[in-house]
Design a protein around this motif. Structure first.
Motif, PDB file in Angstrom:
ATOM      1  N   LEU A 252      -4.568  -5.614 -12.680  1.00 32.49           N
ATOM      2  CA  LEU A 252      -4.350  -4.756 -11.513  1.00 32.49           C
ATOM      3  C   LEU A 252      -2.852  -4.546 -11.317  1.00 32.49           C
ATOM      4  N   PRO A 253      -2.425  -3.307 -11.055  1.00 32.15           N
ATOM      5  CA  PRO A 253      -0.997  -3.027 -10.894  1.00 32.15           C
ATOM      6  C   PRO A 253      -0.440  -3.708  -9.656  1.00 32.15           C
ATOM      7  N   ASN A 254       0.654  -4.438  -9.818  1.00 31.51           N
ATOM      8  CA  ASN A 254       1.171  -5.212  -8.695  1.00 31.51           C
ATOM      9  C   ASN A 254       2.649  -4.989  -8.462  1.00 31.51           C
ATOM     10  N   GLU A 255       3.189  -3.896  -9.021  1.00 34.95           N
ATOM     11  CA  GLU A 255       4.604  -3.612  -8.842  1.00 34.95           C
ATOM     12  C   GLU A 255       4.847  -2.190  -8.353  1.00 34.95           C
ATOM     13  N   GLN A 256       3.801  -1.492  -7.952  1.00 31.57           N
ATOM     14  CA  GLN A 256       3.962  -0.115  -7.499  1.00 31.57           C
ATOM     15  C   GLN A 256       4.724  -0.071  -6.175  1.00 31.57           C
ATOM     16  N   VAL A 257       5.430   1.051  -5.951  1.00 26.39           N
ATOM     17  CA  VAL A 257       6.271   1.220  -4.766  1.00 26.39           C
ATOM     18  C   VAL A 257       5.768   2.423  -3.967  1.00 26.39           C
ATOM     19  N   TRP A 258       5.690   2.259  -2.639  1.00 24.79           N
ATOM     20  CA  TRP A 258       5.268   3.364  -1.776  1.00 24.79           C
ATOM     21  C   TRP A 258       6.451   4.306  -1.542  1.00 24.79           C
ATOM     22  N   PRO A 259       6.288   5.615  -1.850  1.00 21.94           N
ATOM     23  CA  PRO A 259       7.423   6.537  -1.748  1.00 21.94           C
ATOM     24  C   PRO A 259       7.611   7.176  -0.381  1.00 21.94           C
ATOM     25  N   GLY A 260       6.648   7.053   0.513  1.00 17.02           N
ATOM     26  CA  GLY A 260       6.716   7.751   1.798  1.00 17.02           C
ATOM     27  C   GLY A 260       7.336   6.920   2.899  1.00 17.02           C
ATOM     28  N   VAL A 261       6.806   7.101   4.117  1.00 18.20           N
ATOM     29  CA  VAL A 261       7.362   6.426   5.292  1.00 18.20           C
ATOM     30  C   VAL A 261       7.322   4.910   5.092  1.00 18.20           C
ATOM     31  N   GLN A 262       8.365   4.240   5.538  1.00 16.73           N
ATOM     32  CA  GLN A 262       8.421   2.784   5.441  1.00 16.73           C
ATOM     33  C   GLN A 262       7.995   2.149   6.769  1.00 16.73           C
ATOM     34  N   TYR A 263       7.475   0.952   6.684  1.00 14.21           N
ATOM     35  CA  TYR A 263       6.916   0.254   7.836  1.00 14.21           C
ATOM     36  C   TYR A 263       7.824  -0.944   8.114  1.00 14.21           C
ATOM     37  N   PRO A 264       8.681  -0.872   9.127  1.00 11.10           N
ATOM     38  CA  PRO A 264       9.571  -2.004   9.415  1.00 11.10           C
ATOM     39  C   PRO A 264       8.790  -3.297   9.616  1.00 11.10           C
ATOM     40  N   SER A 265       9.275  -4.372   9.011  1.00 11.55           N
ATOM     41  CA  SER A 265       8.540  -5.639   9.081  1.00 11.55           C
ATOM     42  C   SER A 265       8.407  -6.142  10.509  1.00 11.55           C
ATOM     43  N   GLU A 266       9.433  -5.899  11.340  1.00  6.35           N
ATOM     44  CA  GLU A 266       9.357  -6.342  12.730  1.00  6.35           C
ATOM     45  C   GLU A 266       8.231  -5.617  13.460  1.00  6.35           C
ATOM     46  N   GLN A 267       8.096  -4.322  13.184  1.00  6.09           N
ATOM     47  CA  GLN A 267       7.023  -3.557  13.820  1.00  6.09           C
ATOM     48  C   GLN A 267       5.660  -4.032  13.326  1.00  6.09           C
ATOM     49  N   PHE A 268       5.569  -4.316  12.021  1.00  6.76           N
ATOM     50  CA  PHE A 268       4.299  -4.791  11.482  1.00  6.76           C
ATOM     51  C   PHE A 268       3.929  -6.150  12.080  1.00  6.76           C
ATOM     52  N   HIS A 269       4.906  -7.032  12.231  1.00  9.92           N
ATOM     53  CA  HIS A 269       4.651  -8.314  12.879  1.00  9.92           C
ATOM     54  C   HIS A 269       3.965  -8.104  14.230  1.00  9.92           C
ATOM     55  N   MET A 289       2.928  -3.205   0.069  1.00 10.87           N
ATOM     56  CA  MET A 289       1.788  -4.124   0.093  1.00 10.87           C
ATOM     57  C   MET A 289       0.555  -3.490   0.739  1.00 10.87           C
ATOM     58  N   LEU A 290       0.779  -2.600   1.708  1.00 13.53           N
ATOM     59  CA  LEU A 290      -0.341  -1.961   2.407  1.00 13.53           C
ATOM     60  C   LEU A 290      -0.957  -0.824   1.618  1.00 13.53           C
ATOM     61  N   TRP A 291      -0.145  -0.002   0.995  1.00 12.84           N
ATOM     62  CA  TRP A 291      -0.623   1.285   0.496  1.00 12.84           C
ATOM     63  C   TRP A 291      -0.474   1.492  -1.007  1.00 12.84           C
ATOM     64  N   ALA A 292       0.284   0.631  -1.694  1.00  7.86           N
ATOM     65  CA  ALA A 292       0.544   0.869  -3.109  1.00  7.86           C
ATOM     66  C   ALA A 292       0.074  -0.251  -4.024  1.00  7.86           C
ATOM     67  N   ARG A 293      -0.342  -1.383  -3.466  1.00  4.81           N
ATOM     68  CA  ARG A 293      -0.687  -2.536  -4.301  1.00  4.81           C
ATOM     69  C   ARG A 293      -2.049  -3.114  -3.904  1.00  4.81           C
ATOM     70  N   PRO A 294      -2.687  -3.835  -4.818  1.00  7.43           N
ATOM     71  CA  PRO A 294      -3.981  -4.441  -4.490  1.00  7.43           C
ATOM     72  C   PRO A 294      -3.822  -5.570  -3.483  1.00  7.43           C
ATOM     73  N   ALA A 295      -4.869  -5.814  -2.733  1.00  2.00           N
ATOM     74  CA  ALA A 295      -4.844  -6.891  -1.730  1.00  2.00           C
ATOM     75  C   ALA A 295      -6.191  -7.592  -1.719  1.00  2.00           C
ATOM     76  N   LEU A 296      -6.173  -8.900  -1.930  1.00  2.00           N
ATOM     77  CA  LEU A 296      -7.390  -9.706  -1.943  1.00  2.00           C
ATOM     78  C   LEU A 296      -7.491 -10.486  -0.637  1.00  2.00           C
ATOM     79  N   THR A 297      -8.597 -10.325   0.068  1.00  2.00           N
ATOM     80  CA  THR A 297      -8.827 -11.032   1.329  1.00  2.00           C
ATOM     81  C   THR A 297     -10.116 -11.834   1.244  1.00  2.00           C
ATOM     82  N   VAL A 298     -10.065 -13.079   1.693  1.00  2.00           N
ATOM     83  CA  VAL A 298     -11.267 -13.907   1.829  1.00  2.00           C
ATOM     84  C   VAL A 298     -11.862 -13.615   3.205  1.00  2.00           C
ATOM     85  N   LEU A 299     -13.004 -12.937   3.228  1.00  2.00           N
ATOM     86  CA  LEU A 299     -13.595 -12.498   4.490  1.00  2.00           C
ATOM     87  C   LEU A 299     -14.416 -13.587   5.165  1.00  2.00           C
ATOM     88  N   GLY A 300     -14.965 -14.500   4.372  1.00  4.95           N
ATOM     89  CA  GLY A 300     -15.790 -15.535   4.975  1.00  4.95           C
ATOM     90  C   GLY A 300     -16.160 -16.596   3.958  1.00  4.95           C
TER      91      GLY A 300
END
Length: 451
Positions: A252-269, A289-300
């Motif tokens: 799975l690609p894990n180095e892709q970069v999102w080219p559009g609007v950036q999400y400030p980390s403080e705002q995301f916090h 991490m949100l829009w360009a790369r895979p994300a694995l979540t343990v749901l339960g």
């Protein structure tokens, strides 16, 4: 550019409709339209469907009906045919909602629209009943002055992911054929920032079961050499991310970069409610991490609960996993890669079973067409600032069905939702100014788009 006089007139018209919008949303929120008969009466969804049909008929759409889909839900379809030579626009929304989850965590009644600190609270107030009101208010503002064709489709089981409308569209393509499709199930990057969502992540959901023993064994007598199924599961789950939180599934690609609007980390916090002092995960930016790369979540996890547990080695443990994948990643290959990783990292030759729950392809909208240009101009006129773009971590599989069924249509994703809405969580709310501004933008688009 859109004529200032037209903008001012429609702005006044939409503002005058906002009291009615609040009344309508209050009625919709009061309907407990969770499309799961095990939790809520099916009649609540049927009442919501009829409410939507009646409201859009009153707003001027003439061909109105409730259509049963393969999963048993009702899709509301209402249309007003296009004049000769004019385009048709499809407006999408869904009237089913998520269950309220922990009702004790709500600060207001979940099924009663409540105004608090300038926002309107209630389950579905944003996702997606707020978007229904956005469409309805735009059409009411235009009234008979509608220069093109409009079709409205309101889905009744979107939150359940049972593909009712997707299968219905594939079997009845002519009912919803359009030149432009507005998916009213997204929203802005932040309040007051007009935003078009360009990408959606796909997903692979699986249930993993680890078995090691024929039955539970006394931990004092057998602990040590006897393989612990829960420990094996923990070992396996830990392999899915590295120490920095990057997803580690090979292939799975894990180095892709999102080219559009950036999400400030403080705002995301703040938006995500990350606890003070807790780090964000991953090596990329928040947008990466949100829009360009895979994300694995343990749901339960199914495992012995702490309260009531005994001094016994667990013989079996299960986990439900969600793998989100960005555009450009084939979901079938992602599923294969996840299976290969799980098989390669299961310790002690424990018995592994992986059950596929669901799979969805990612989506990327087109850019640069006449509908997109008209919508960008409409958003700028409504908000007084240019529109930006973002990705979205969630999946809307219907978008791919629309793209495959209507390859010539421009698909745009927008709506009243924004991070403070807390969709799917307790205390969901909507900013009424977003309903007002988005309804104005949609009305301006419908008044000016010529195909």
């Amino acid at each position: 550019m859109i004529d200032d006089q037209r903008t001012a007139a429609l702005r006044e018209q939409v503002a005058g409709l906002m009291p009615q919008a609040k009344t309508d949303l209050a009625q919709l929120v009061s309907l407990r339209s969770v499309a799961d008969p095990k939790q809520f009466p099916q009649e609540e969804c049927e009442r919501a469907a009829q409410w939507v049909a009646d409201a859009f008929a009153a707003a001027g759409l003439t061909r109105v009906g409730l259509h049963e889909t393969p999963d048993g839900s009702k899709a509301v379809i209402a249309a007003r045919p296009a004049p000769d030579g004019a385009p048709t626009v499809l407006l999408y929304c869904h009237y089913d909602v998520q269950p309220p989850m922990d009702e004790a965590a709500w600060r207001t009644p979940p099924w009663e629209l409540t105004e608090k600190n300038g926002r309107w609270y209630g389950r579905g107030s944003a996702d997606c009943k707020g978007n229904i009101i956005m469409h309805l208010t735009a059409l009411r503002a235009l009234g008979a002055d509608l220069p093109l064709g409009v079709t409205l489709v309101a889905e009744g089981s979107e939150e359940q992911g049972t593909r009712g409308l997707e299968l219905f569209v594939e079997a009845n393509p002519d009912l919803l054929r359009a030149d432009a499709i507005l998916i009213g199930d997204c929203g802005n990057f932040a309040v007051g920032v007009p935003t078009l969502t360009e990408t959606l992540r796909g997903g692979v959901n699986v249930v993993v079961t680890i078995e090691t023993l024929a039955g539970a064994m006394h931990s004092g007598m057998f602990g040590g050499p006897a393989p612990d199924a829960l420990a094996a599961l923990i070992h396996l789950l830990a392999s899915l991310r590295d120490e920095r939180g990057n997803t580690t599934v090979a292939g799975l690609p894990n180095e892709q970069v999102w080219p559009g609007v950036q999400y400030p980390s403080e705002q995301f916090h703040a938006d995500a409610g990350v606890l003070s002092g807790v780090d964000l995960t991953g090596d990329g930016t928040v947008a990466d991490m949100l829009w360009a790369r895979p994300a694995l979540t343990v749901l339960g996890i199914d495992a012995p609960p702490v309260v009531g547990s005994s001094a016994a080695i667990p013989p079996i443990a299960r986990a439900r996993l969600s793998l989100r994948i960005p555009p450009g990643t084939d979901p079938g290959r992602a599923h294969e890669a996840l299976i290969a990783h799980l098989e390669a990292n299961t310790p002690w030759h424990a018995k592994l079973t992986v059950e596929l729950e669901g799979i969805a392809a990612p989506f990327r909208s087109g850019t640069g067409g006449p509908a997109r240009a008209a919508m960008e101009a409409a958003l700028a006129a409504s908000y007084g600032r240019p529109a930006t773009t973002q990705g979205q971590g969630g999946s809307i599989p219907l978008c791919n069905v629309f793209a495959d069924t209507y390859p010539g249509a421009e698909i745009m994703l927008l709506g009243v939702e924004e991070p403070a809405c807390l969709i799917h969580a307790p205390n969901e709310s909507v900013d009424p100014k977003e309903i007002e501004r988005m309804a104005l933008a949609e009305a301006l688009f419908l008044a000016t788009y010529t195909g």
